[in-house]
Design a protein around this motif. Structure first.
Motif, PDB file in Angstrom:
ATOM      1  N   UNK A 228      19.750  32.045  -5.748  1.00  0.00           N
ATOM      2  CA  UNK A 228      20.561  30.904  -6.182  1.00  0.00           C
ATOM      3  C   UNK A 228      21.235  31.217  -7.520  1.00  0.00           C
ATOM      4  N   UNK A 229      20.497  31.824  -8.443  1.00  0.00           N
ATOM      5  CA  UNK A 229      21.055  32.132  -9.758  1.00  0.00           C
ATOM      6  C   UNK A 229      22.132  33.216  -9.670  1.00  0.00           C
ATOM      7  N   UNK A 230      21.929  34.208  -8.804  1.00  0.00           N
ATOM      8  CA  UNK A 230      22.959  35.231  -8.612  1.00  0.00           C
ATOM      9  C   UNK A 230      24.232  34.613  -8.038  1.00  0.00           C
ATOM     10  N   UNK A 231      24.066  33.695  -7.088  1.00  0.00           N
ATOM     11  CA  UNK A 231      25.229  33.048  -6.469  1.00  0.00           C
ATOM     12  C   UNK A 231      25.976  32.177  -7.470  1.00  0.00           C
ATOM     13  N   UNK A 232      25.243  31.464  -8.317  1.00  0.00           N
ATOM     14  CA  UNK A 232      25.911  30.633  -9.322  1.00  0.00           C
ATOM     15  C   UNK A 232      26.719  31.487 -10.290  1.00  0.00           C
ATOM     16  N   UNK A 233      26.236  32.682 -10.620  1.00  0.00           N
ATOM     17  CA  UNK A 233      27.024  33.597 -11.449  1.00  0.00           C
ATOM     18  C   UNK A 233      28.312  33.984 -10.727  1.00  0.00           C
TER      19      UNK A 233
END
Length: 336
Positions: free
Chosen positions: A57-62
């Motif tokens: 999720x954090x990689x996608x938000x980046x």
């Protein structure tokens, strides 16, 4: 109609574990020699409460800082660290990211070859007219599978996640791919207990391998010498197969980005395929072996260096658990 990689982002957990940190637990292990040979200084591990999905999720938000998430019409999620046996983690990721419900989404279970497989699958979906903008996600938390006293694997493996946008275009930056599989080597890198064949054994026997590394069948086991032998025997000839499939000579390529397993193995492969040192990318000192994440992390770091203008022709090759291997040629820009 073709497809190209438009953007890549990655995320590593906050918990950094240095070689000095590991030395405090394993004072008899020569981490100076390990660092020089294997090339790893730091790895990042999730906390007990974090999962691979949280990292994804954090990689996608980046990635969403750079691209419009509304354009995504398919999610492909590569992991061997699923949130649950079922449902598929890609469905949960769709909801967590607030993506449209009018999209496709599935998981696939592959390790070190996983990113290359995913890029090829995205290419096929786009070129067959089934999709236009695919979110390819890789996420792993191997740290959860390592025995506390398995110093070799704890030194090698790190956690992480990556997000890649692959889109339809007229350039066709994704070229041809080749694959290999040898299930006879499945026992060489395996977690035996916990799935359908054998349940978790709360009284599992403590086993030893290598230089006093300990594990149980509930934990990850890797026969490092056998994995090295498999790689040495298969990947150099396979690299030539990928070149032939793309009608290329080795000098036609700008870079080689192989699975970042360890620096010693990569340098061995570089010499075997006769690639120039400046074209063969090795950078795993900060992060370690993050399994399916290593190639996209390396691509992003390489592109961020800005060492070329326009588009670079890159061979990507992944190999490992399965036994499974895959390779292909891509063209990428520095602003991915």
């Amino acid at each position: 109609m073709g497809a190209s990689i438009k953007a890549i982002e990655f995320y590593l957990p906050e918990n950094k574990v240095s070689n000095e940190d590991l030395l405090a637990k394993f004072p008899d292990y020569d981490f100076a020699k390990f660092e020089k040979k294997v090339g790893i200084k730091n790895r990042y591990w999730v906390s007990e409460e974090e999962t691979a999905l949280d990292l994804a999720v954090k990689a996608c938000h980046k990635l969403f800082y750079k691209i419009e998430k509304e354009q995504i019409d398919y999610v492909i999620y590569c992991t061997q660290s699923p949130e649950y046996f079922l449902p598929t983690t890609a469905c949960i990721l769709q909801e967590r990211l607030g993506l449209s419900t009018d999209i496709g989404a599935f998981d696939y279970n592959l390790g070190c070859s996983g990113y290359v497989y995913g890029v090829s699958l995205a290419k096929a979906l786009i070129e067959s007219g089934q999709s236009e903008h695919i979110l390819l996600v890789t996420a792993e938390t191997y740290s959860k599978y390592l025995h506390p006293d398995d110093k070799s694997n704890r030194a090698i493996f790190g956690d992480g996640a990556t997000a890649t946008l692959i889109s339809k275009d007229t350039i066709g930056g994704l070229k041809n791919f080749s694959f290999g599989t040898d299930g006879s080597g499945a026992q060489k890198l395996i977690i035996k207990n916990g799935a359908g064949r054998y349940p978790v054994d709360v009284d599992a026997a403590l086993l030893t391998y290598g230089s006093d590394n300990q594990y149980t069948d509930n934990h990850l086991y890797m026969n490092g010498p056998e994995i090295f032998n498999f790689t040495a025997e298969n990947i150099p000839n396979f690299t030539q197969k990928v070149l032939d499939k793309n009608n290329l000579q080795i000098d036609d390529l700008d870079y080689f980005v192989f699975h970042q397993a360890n620096a010693f193995m990569l340098e061995f492969l570089r010499k075997r395929i006769k690639a120039e040192k400046e074209k063969f990318y090795i950078d795993l000192e900060d992060g370690g072996n993050t399994v399916s994440n290593t190639i996209p992390i390396a691509l992003k770091r390489l592109a961020d260096k800005g060492t070329w203008d326009g588009r670079a022709k890159v061979m990507i090759v992944g190999f490992g658990v399965g036994l499974s291997w895959a390779g292909g040629v891509i063209e990428i820009e520095t602003n991915i």
